[in-house]
Design a protein around this motif. Structure first.
Motif, PDB file in Angstrom:
ATOM      1  N   SER A  91       1.874  -0.610 -12.579  1.00 28.01           N
ATOM      2  CA  SER A  91       0.502  -1.022 -12.871  1.00 28.01           C
ATOM      3  C   SER A  91       0.054  -2.265 -12.098  1.00 28.01           C
ATOM      4  O   SER A  91      -1.125  -2.416 -11.815  1.00 28.01           O
ATOM      5  N   LEU A  92       0.970  -3.149 -11.738  1.00 23.31           N
ATOM      6  CA  LEU A  92       0.592  -4.346 -10.982  1.00 23.31           C
ATOM      7  C   LEU A  92       0.316  -4.054  -9.506  1.00 23.31           C
ATOM      8  O   LEU A  92      -0.326  -4.840  -8.833  1.00 23.31           O
ATOM      9  N   LYS A 131       0.814  -1.212   0.000  1.00 21.09           N
ATOM     10  CA  LYS A 131       0.000   0.000   0.000  1.00 21.09           C
ATOM     11  C   LYS A 131       0.849   1.265   0.000  1.00 21.09           C
ATOM     12  O   LYS A 131       0.428   2.284  -0.515  1.00 21.09           O
ATOM     13  N   TYR A 158      -1.776  -2.569  -7.582  1.00 18.21           N
ATOM     14  CA  TYR A 158      -3.107  -1.987  -7.598  1.00 18.21           C
ATOM     15  C   TYR A 158      -3.574  -1.497  -6.226  1.00 18.21           C
ATOM     16  O   TYR A 158      -4.531  -0.748  -6.134  1.00 18.21           O
ATOM     17  N   GLY A 172      -4.875   4.622 -13.775  1.00 19.52           N
ATOM     18  CA  GLY A 172      -5.873   3.755 -13.154  1.00 19.52           C
ATOM     19  C   GLY A 172      -5.479   3.208 -11.797  1.00 19.52           C
ATOM     20  O   GLY A 172      -5.953   2.150 -11.410  1.00 19.52           O
ATOM     21  N   MET A 173      -4.656   3.926 -11.076  1.00 19.78           N
ATOM     22  CA  MET A 173      -4.315   3.518  -9.704  1.00 19.78           C
ATOM     23  C   MET A 173      -5.444   4.052  -8.815  1.00 19.78           C
ATOM     24  O   MET A 173      -5.391   5.173  -8.327  1.00 19.78           O
ATOM     25  N   HIS A 174      -6.470   3.231  -8.628  1.00 20.64           N
ATOM     26  CA  HIS A 174      -7.726   3.691  -8.038  1.00 20.64           C
ATOM     27  C   HIS A 174      -7.656   3.999  -6.551  1.00 20.64           C
ATOM     28  O   HIS A 174      -8.552   4.663  -6.018  1.00 20.64           O
ATOM     29  N   CYS A 216      -6.832   8.471 -11.770  1.00 16.28           N
ATOM     30  CA  CYS A 216      -6.598   8.117 -10.369  1.00 16.28           C
ATOM     31  C   CYS A 216      -7.581   8.937  -9.537  1.00 16.28           C
ATOM     32  O   CYS A 216      -7.279  10.055  -9.125  1.00 16.28           O
TER      33      CYS A 216
END
Length: 173
Positions: free
Chosen positions: A60-61, A44, A63, A85-87, A119
């Motif tokens: 990208s992996l 995290k 997440y 797209g790192m939500h 994001c």
């Protein structure tokens, strides 16, 4: 047949022991300090130490990332910095003289570009002096609805961040 992802460990009486994260049946840490320990995809909080060298930047992996902190003088050979797209990402911090071969100066390499896209929880971006100083390609921020703070360089001091880049900012309220 192996545990994977986020879960809760209970004792035999049903009492919660701890929140856990697993990858291929192995419990792993949520923090990464960047000092030679193994890195796992469920981390995290990623903190990369100074003078780290990699040729490619791809998170990208990872997440589950909520924070990324990169030290001083890291990743001089990276040509494309992209986070898409790192939500869960809330904070991005990059130290001085990172992502550049031109330490304490600037140059124009049109093949180098910077992109932070999609994001939805990202609140702040902080980039230290002279980082990305030889990036001459596009600087793009797009679809970052929670973004409230962008700090690039240092006010009142020579910084040269993105000195030759074209800025594109879209989808920021």
């Amino acid at each position: 047949d192996h545990r994977f992802g986020i879960g809760i460990a209970y004792d035999t009486t049903g009492k919660i022991v701890k929140d856990c994260n697993w990858y291929d049946g192995i419990e792993y840490s949520l923090d990464y300090e960047g000092y030679g320990r193994n890195l796992n995809i469920g981390v995290k909080h990623m903190k990369i130490c100074d003078n780290c060298i990699l040729k490619d930047w791809d998170v990208s992996l990872f997440y589950m990332l909520e924070t990324i902190e990169i030290g001083y003088e890291c990743f001089p050979d990276v040509k494309t910095f992209k986070i898409d797209g790192m939500h869960l990402l809330k904070r991005l911090k990059i130290g001085i003289n990172s992502f550049t071969k031109k330490k304490n100066g600037s140059a124009c390499d049109k093949s180098k570009s910077f992109h932070v896209l999609n994001c939805e929880l990202l609140e702040s971006i902080e980039i230290g002096r002279f980082s990305f100083s030889d990036f001459g390609g596009e600087f793009e921020l797009k679809n970052l609805p929670a973004l409230t703070s962008i700090a690039i360089g240092q006010v009142g001091r020579k910084s040269l961040n993105f000195d030759y880049s074209s800025f594109v900012i879209r989808g920021i309220s």
